[in-house]
Design an enzyme around this catalytic site. Structure first.
Site, PDB file in Angstrom:
ATOM      1  N   ASN A  85     -12.209  -3.222   0.647  1.00  0.00           N
ATOM      2  CA  ASN A  85     -11.772  -3.339   2.023  1.00  0.00           C
ATOM      3  C   ASN A  85     -12.128  -2.436   3.026  1.00  0.00           C
ATOM      4  OD1 ASN A  85      -8.495  -3.140   2.823  1.00  0.00           O
ATOM      5  ND2 ASN A  85      -9.655  -1.106   3.010  1.00  0.00           N
ATOM      6  N   GLU A  86     -12.321  -4.234   4.172  1.00  0.00           N
ATOM      7  CA  GLU A  86     -12.795  -3.085   5.157  1.00  0.00           C
ATOM      8  C   GLU A  86     -14.201  -2.604   5.101  1.00  0.00           C
ATOM      9  OE1 GLU A  86      -9.035  -2.068   7.356  1.00  0.00           O
ATOM     10  OE2 GLU A  86      -8.320  -3.325   7.443  1.00  0.00           O
ATOM     11  N   GLU A 145       0.508  -1.256  -0.102  1.00  0.00           N
ATOM     12  CA  GLU A 145      -0.092  -0.185  -0.092  1.00  0.00           C
ATOM     13  C   GLU A 145       0.531   1.376  -0.065  1.00  0.00           C
ATOM     14  OE1 GLU A 145      -3.681   1.979   1.917  1.00  0.00           O
ATOM     15  OE2 GLU A 145      -2.996   0.539   2.792  1.00  0.00           O
TER      16      GLU A 145
END
Length: 832
Positions: A386-387, A65
């Site tokens: 994502n999340e 990331e």
């Protein structure tokens, strides 16, 4: 990356970065269980005839990331910062278009019809006889004596204009200056430098003899990883390659599903933070739009999807991109309700698969080929979302992505996720939805204390073998000391034991530039001239390069643990909020009053252990600093146990709610009930052990500003019951032992080795009897050991945590081996 309830005091990853240094140094392993010094003899029993889970080649991978300057100023080898003059306050309130540049003479950044192209919106207008100098990253531009560096610039100038380009530091020139004759409209000009000295403090200067427009001022080391153009910093890429990763997940966590989901052309103003959209990041670098990075800086997209795919191929890893699902996360928690936009993103995802796998005759396969890679990248897995903290809204959109992908590409595994936490209402709802929809794979993320990792080795033992598989896409134990690596190693033995459920796993995040840190811990640290492996990296490398093909079932005796009652003082705290407290009362189980404070006088019984601004106001104890994080004050005796705590709490203003602590031992060891955390979206009980936090209980829901809440906490032995406004909110029993001795055994078909992997995360040696169950083996084992003091941390100048190899010649069907204190040991034993 990643935003779990245990990443910070209130649990969100984006806030944890603000306290990263404290976590890096303060996180500690749970002390050895009582009487551990008497329990140093263990038995490991292996059953070579039994058939354990098969382990895929892709079991362990890496997660990249762009956080902590991991891309620009990091893995991406570009040495010039803000090369296209696109920095703005949209990226960081301190930025200007000339951030990292100094001007000698006259120059201004323009954004008009004379720009280089539509997406490269800013350029520099440089006056005659003027120059600009770039400071690079960290302390400056890094060059090494004898190595070549490739300069380029896009320029527009009148005929006869000379651009003079130089490299220098405070001690003088670093390379012979180069001149470029610029003329006419926008064109790209190049030059090559050979460094005459080594320096980490260099500056790149471009001077013009006449008025000129400049853009995309670039300096690259010739020696990039695999000598790729627009390539990667060699030492950082080699550290990833040394792990032999099975997969590469990219481009990030929070980068994926935060910001606007709109097209670039729809962005208002000069810059607008947008979710990471892959089409922005391919093609010529001068045509890639820069973007505000979620972590507080600008990202150039020079390291884009093409480069990610190429990097995965170069290190032998399966590419695993993640695309936004139109449900934002990381504290934003917003579902985008725009069907046309959703369909556009779905089509973008289909185009991404074509870009990766399509033939050169296809639209996007042709674009890939024109970038230099006619062969497909062999994409097999793709993550959507994502999340997300809105599981119902996420699943509604995920299903549309999956349906469209499977219709055109049935062989692609579409990966879902379970939100930002390891447990709680969001996690439970997300998992139920994933099971109901027969999702192939679910991405779990969590950042917890070392104690949690030692306590939860059995997490996946009870997962449904017929349900969705697990991709553990982000995990870490909140620190870079060896104690953190030990706890993670112990946990990884459980991942391998459950390799039929946990199909993919990656530590996160991977990189951190030491001068630009938003998040810690991280696996590899670096500056502009050096890089070094954390203790966590060494653990990951040991497991990733010694995986094996199949688990060989084994058992081990455990360490006796003695647990007394939950004990400690009480506390009050806030996080980015102003709150008022009143009528604090602590009553022992026998009915005796231990503490009573209505704040009608002073607050002399309370000790400040955190920040903030506390004062008694109108009979309440009030914290008024909305910017302060963890403002803990405590009162009472750390020896208190079996008591009832009553508090009246009122949120006055700010982002969050309030925190009521119990079992307070000191500043790093306590429990607290966090009501209205995570931007006032959920509440949880968190346990801090030597600074590292884990969530014990969590539910959705926040608190109302101005409302007084009656809070009661009942502590009995190891059981805690919590009441809100007289109603039971939840209960838990904290009695799970933190087992410091863990093992797993795998077989390597290629070498014929049995690999005995043992973690001894305690301060005493573990003399262990190993029974190989009748396996016929060589008497010699190749041994790799990691051992160091629990608080040892690797740095640029010291590497106390490093593997040591040796040979052990006492192997037999039954033998004894002493595993050192605080160690991870791998024994590779040849089978006859």
């Amino acid at each position: 990356m990643s935003r779990s309830t245990t990443r910070t005091a209130t649990g969100t990853r984006w806030r944890l970065g603000l306290t990263a240094t404290a976590l890096l140094t303060a996180t500690a392993l749970l002390p050895a269980p009582a009487h551990a010094e008497d329990a140093t003899d263990y038995t490991i029993t292996v059953d070579p005839a039994a058939r354990g889970a098969a382990i895929d080649d892709t079991m362990y991978g890496v997660f990249f990331e762009d956080i902590n300057r991991a891309a620009d100023g990091g893995l991406y080898a570009e040495l010039v910062q803000n090369r296209s003059f696109e920095y703005s306050t949209a990226d960081n309130r301190t930025y200007t278009p000339l951030t990292s540049w100094t001007v000698d003479g006259t120059a201004q950044v323009l954004n008009d019809t004379g720009r280089l192209n539509e997406r490269n919106r800013a350029y520099l207008s440089l006056g005659a006889g003027s120059s600009v100098t770039n400071a690079g990253y960290n302390t400056g531009v890094r060059v090494e004596q004898g190595k070549k560096y490739d300069f380029s610039v896009w320029a527009r100038a009148e005929n006869g204009t000379t651009l003079t380009v130089g490299l220098q530091d405070a001690d003088g020139t670093l390379a012979t200056a180069r001149t470029v004759a610029a003329k006419g409209g926008w064109a790209k000009y190049r030059a090559t430098f050979t460094a005459t000295r080594t320096s980490s403090d260099g500056r790149l200067t471009v001077a013009s003899s006449a008025a000129a427009a400049l853009d995309m001022v670039s300096l690259f080391p010739r020696d990039t990883y695999k000598h790729q153009s627009n390539g990667l910093r060699k030492d950082l890429a080699e550290k990833v390659a040394a792990l032999k990763p099975g997969f590469l997940r990219f481009p990030g966590g929070c980068l994926v599903n935060t910001g606007s989901m709109q097209d670039y052309s729809e962005a208002s103003g000069w810059q607008r933070a947008r979710a990471y959209q892959w089409k922005d990041t391919i093609g010529p670098v001068e045509e890639r739009a820069t973007n505000a990075n979620f972590w507080g800086y600008n990202q150039s997209y020079g390291l884009g999807y093409y480069e990610y795919f190429r990097f995965a191929e170069d290190v032998g890893a399966m590419p695993l991109p993640v695309v936004p699902a139109l449900v934002t996360g990381c504290g934003q928690n917003r579902a985008v309700d725009d069907d046309a936009l959703l369909q556009r993103h779905i089509q973008d995802t289909l185009d991404l698969i074509e870009f990766a796998n399509g033939p050169v005759t296809s639209t996007w396969g042709r674009k890939r080929a024109r970038m230099g890679h006619p062969e497909p990248f062999h994409l097999t897995h793709l993550g959507v979302g994502n999340e997300e903290n809105l599981p119902v809204e996420f699943m509604a959109r995920f299903k549309q992505f999956r349906t469209a992908i499977e219709a055109e590409y049935p062989d692609i595994t579409v990966v879902s996720n379970s939100g930002p936490d390891d447990s709680g209402s969001t996690f439970d709802t997300a998992w139920q939805l994933n099971r109901d929809e027969n999702v192939a794979m679910v991405d779990e993320h969590y950042y917890n204390s070392p104690q949690w990792f030692l306590q939860n080795n059995d997490r996946y033992d009870s997962y449904d073998r017929g349900g969705p598989k697990v991709f553990l896409g982000e995990y870490a134990s909140q620190g870079n000391a060896f104690r953190n690596g030990l706890a993670e190693a112990a946990y990884m033995t459980g991942l391998e034991r459950n390799a039929d459920v946990v199909k993919l796993a990656s530590y996160a995040p991977m990189f951190a530039n030491e001068d630009y840190v938003q998040w810690s811990p991280d696996m590899v640290w670096f500056n502009n001239h050096a890089s070094w492996n954390s203790a966590n990296y060494e653990v990951q490398k040991l497991f990733m390069t010694n995986v094996g093909d199949r688990v060989v079932p084994s058992t081990a005796t455990s360490t006796p643990a003695v647990s007394g009652p939950v004990s400690g003082a009480v506390g009050l705290s806030t996080w980015a909020t102003s709150a008022a407290y009143d009528d604090v009362k602590v009553t022992g189980a026998d009915g005796n009053t231990l503490l009573s404070d209505d704040f009608s006088g002073d607050a002399s019984r309370w000790t400040h252990t955190g920040g903030g601004s506390w004062s008694v106001q109108d009979g309440q104890y009030v914290q008024t600093d909305e910017a302060a994080e963890n403002t803990m004050v405590s009162a009472g005796d750390p020896a208190w146990h079996d008591y009832d705590l009553h508090v009246k709490a009122t949120k006055r203003s700010g982002k969050e709610g309030f925190l009521v602590a119990f079992g307070v031992k000191d500043t790093g060891n306590y429990y607290w009930w966090n009501l209205g955390g995570w931007n006032n979206t959920q509440s949880a009980v968190e346990q801090a052990v030597d600074g590292g936090k884990s969530t014990l209980l969590a539910k959705a829901g926040g608190v109302e500003t101005g409302r007084a809440y009656d809070i009661d906490i009942k502590v009995r032995g190891r059981q805690v019951t919590l009441y809100l406004a007289g109603q039971e909110w939840g209960r838990f029993t904290d009695d799970k032992p933190a087992e410091p001795f863990r093992q797993v055994v795998t077989a390597d078909r290629k070498t014929g080795d049995l690999i005995v992997k043992v973690v001894n995360a305690q301060s005493v040696d573990a003399r262990t009897a190993v029974d190989l169950g009748g396996a016929k083996v060589s008497t010699r084992a190749h041994v790799t050991t990691l051992t160091a003091a629990p608080d040892a941390v690797n740095s640029e100048t010291a590497t106390p945590v490093a593997p040591v190899t040796s040979t052990f010649t006492g192997v037999a069907d039954r033998f004894t081996y002493t595993f050192p204190a605080n160690s991870v040991t791998f024994l590779r034993i040849k089978q006859k």
